[in-house]
Design an enzyme around this catalytic site. Structure first.
Site, mmCIF file in Angstrom:
data_model
loop_
_atom_site.group_PDB
_atom_site.id
_atom_site.type_symbol
_atom_site.label_atom_id
_atom_site.label_comp_id
_atom_site.label_asym_id
_atom_site.label_seq_id
_atom_site.Cartn_x
_atom_site.Cartn_y
_atom_site.Cartn_z
ATOM 1 N N GLU A 14 -9.680 -10.608 -7.518
ATOM 2 C CA GLU A 14 -8.717 -9.516 -7.343
ATOM 3 C C GLU A 14 -7.541 -9.634 -8.319
ATOM 4 O OE1 GLU A 14 -9.857 -8.764 -2.642
ATOM 5 O OE2 GLU A 14 -7.880 -9.569 -3.109
ATOM 6 N N TYR A 49 -12.271 -1.993 -3.706
ATOM 7 C CA TYR A 49 -12.759 -2.171 -2.331
ATOM 8 C C TYR A 49 -14.294 -2.077 -2.241
ATOM 9 C CZ TYR A 49 -8.206 -2.295 0.037
ATOM 10 O OH TYR A 49 -6.963 -2.661 0.513
ATOM 11 N N HIS A 94 -2.165 -5.506 1.552
ATOM 12 C CA HIS A 94 -3.466 -6.147 1.335
ATOM 13 C C HIS A 94 -3.205 -7.590 0.935
ATOM 14 C CE1 HIS A 94 -7.493 -6.984 -0.236
ATOM 15 N NE2 HIS A 94 -6.833 -7.636 -1.191
ATOM 16 N N ASN A 141 -2.090 0.140 6.892
ATOM 17 C CA ASN A 141 -1.532 -1.113 7.410
ATOM 18 C C ASN A 141 -0.665 -1.854 6.390
ATOM 19 O OD1 ASN A 141 -3.609 -1.990 5.836
ATOM 20 N ND2 ASN A 141 -4.758 -2.986 7.477
ATOM 21 N N LYS A 150 0.817 -1.224 0.000
ATOM 22 C CA LYS A 150 0.000 0.000 0.000
ATOM 23 C C LYS A 150 0.852 1.275 0.000
ATOM 24 C CE LYS A 150 -3.921 -2.203 2.338
ATOM 25 N NZ LYS A 150 -4.884 -2.108 3.472
HETATM 26 P P1 DAT Z 1 -7.824 -6.792 5.744
HETATM 27 O O1 DAT Z 1 -7.037 -5.781 4.943
HETATM 28 O O2 DAT Z 1 -7.027 -7.350 6.892
HETATM 29 O O3 DAT Z 1 -8.425 -7.876 4.878
HETATM 30 P P2 DAT Z 1 -10.519 -5.668 5.941
HETATM 31 O O4 DAT Z 1 -10.836 -6.420 4.686
HETATM 32 O O5 DAT Z 1 -11.427 -5.850 7.096
HETATM 33 O O6 DAT Z 1 -9.029 -6.004 6.442
HETATM 34 O O7 DAT Z 1 -10.455 -4.102 5.626
HETATM 35 C C1 DAT Z 1 -9.860 -3.630 4.435
HETATM 36 C C2 DAT Z 1 -9.022 -2.430 4.747
HETATM 37 O O8 DAT Z 1 -9.854 -1.361 5.204
HETATM 38 C C3 DAT Z 1 -7.988 -2.623 5.875
HETATM 39 O O9 DAT Z 1 -6.800 -3.230 5.436
HETATM 40 C C4 DAT Z 1 -7.776 -1.202 6.313
HETATM 41 C C5 DAT Z 1 -9.165 -0.587 6.180
HETATM 42 N N1 DAT Z 1 -9.892 -0.661 7.468
HETATM 43 C C6 DAT Z 1 -10.483 -1.757 8.003
HETATM 44 N N2 DAT Z 1 -11.052 -1.474 9.190
HETATM 45 C C7 DAT Z 1 -10.819 -0.149 9.403
HETATM 46 C C8 DAT Z 1 -11.151 0.764 10.457
HETATM 47 N N3 DAT Z 1 -11.848 0.368 11.533
HETATM 48 N N4 DAT Z 1 -10.719 2.048 10.331
HETATM 49 C C9 DAT Z 1 -10.026 2.463 9.244
HETATM 50 N N5 DAT Z 1 -9.687 1.651 8.216
HETATM 51 C C10 DAT Z 1 -10.067 0.370 8.294
HETATM 52 MG MG MG Z 2 -9.920 -7.823 3.460
#
Ligand code: DAT
Ligand code: MG
Length: 140
Positions: free
Chosen positions: A128, A51, A117, A114, A11
Site C-alpha cells: 500500500e 481495494y 484506513h 469509517n 477518508k
Molecule cells: P478495515 O478498514 O477495518 O481494514 P476491511 O478491510 O474489512 O476493514 O474493509 C475495508 C473497508 O470496506 C472498510 O473500512 C469499510 C468497507 N466495508 C467493510 N465492510 C463493510 C460492510 N459490511 N458494508 C459497507 N462497507 C464495508
Molecule cells: Mg482492511
C-alpha cells in the site's frame, strides 16, 4: 521490535468534515510519526486498484464510490509496532464495535464511512505504501 512503517488514509467522509488535523493528532498522540503525506482525490480506477482485495465483496461498489467521492489524505506512519499500533488507535471497522477513545469511535459515521484506513499486515503495508508513494517522498 524495530521501527516499522504502515500506510494510513484519512477518508473523504473525514476530510469533508475538516477532521484531517484531529485525526492526525490522534495518530501522533498514539506515538506514530507522519513521514509522508499527500492530499489526493482518487479516481474510481485508483480506488478499485487500491481495494482490489475486496472486489468480490457485496460492498465493493459502495466502497469505490465513497473513496472516490472527495479528497483523501494518504500517509506513511512510522513507529514501534506501527501496523498494530495504528489498527489499535483506529478502532474496529464498524464504529458501533469500536472502543472508546479510538478514531472510529470518535469520528466514523458508519461501517462504510469509517474515516480512516490502515494496513493490516507487513505485506499489505509495503504494498500500500508503494501504491501511493515513491521512496524519495518518504522522509523519516
Ligand atoms: P478495515 O478498514 O477495518 O481494514 P476491511 O478491510 O474489512 O476493514 O474493509 C475495508 C473497508 O470496506 C472498510 O473500512 C469499510 C468497507 N466495508 C467493510 N465492510 C463493510 C460492510 N459490511 N458494508 C459497507 N462497507 C464495508
Ligand atoms: Mg482492511
Amino acid at each position: 521490535m524495530a521501527l516499522e512503517r504502515t500506510f494510513s488514509m484519512i477518508k473523504p467522509d473525514a476530510t469533508r468534515r475538516n477532521l484531517t488535523g484531529a485525526i492526525t493528532k490522534a495518530l501522533e498522540d498514539a506515538g506514530l510519526r507522519v513521514v509522508a503525506s499527500r492530499r489526493v482525490w482518487m479516481s474510481r480506477r485508483e480506488a478499485e486498484g487500491f481495494y482490489a482485495v475486496h472486489k468480490e465483496r457485496p460492498f465493493f461498489g459502495e466502497l469505490v464510490e465513497s473513496m472516490s467521492s472527495g479528497p483523501t489524505v494518504v500517509q506513511v506512519l512510522e513507529g514501534e509496532n506501527a501496523i498494530a499500533r495504528n489498527r489499535e488507535v483506529m478502532g474496529a471497522t464498524n464504529p458501533a464495535d469500536a472502543a472508546e477513545g479510538t478514531i472510529r469511535k470518535s469520528f466514523a459515521l458508519s461501517i462504510g464511512e469509517n474515516s480512516v484506513h490502515g494496513s493490516d499486515a507487513p505485506e499489505t503495508a509495503a504494498q500500500e505504501i508503494k501504491y501511493w508513494f515513491s521512496d524519495t517522498e518518504i522522509v523519516g
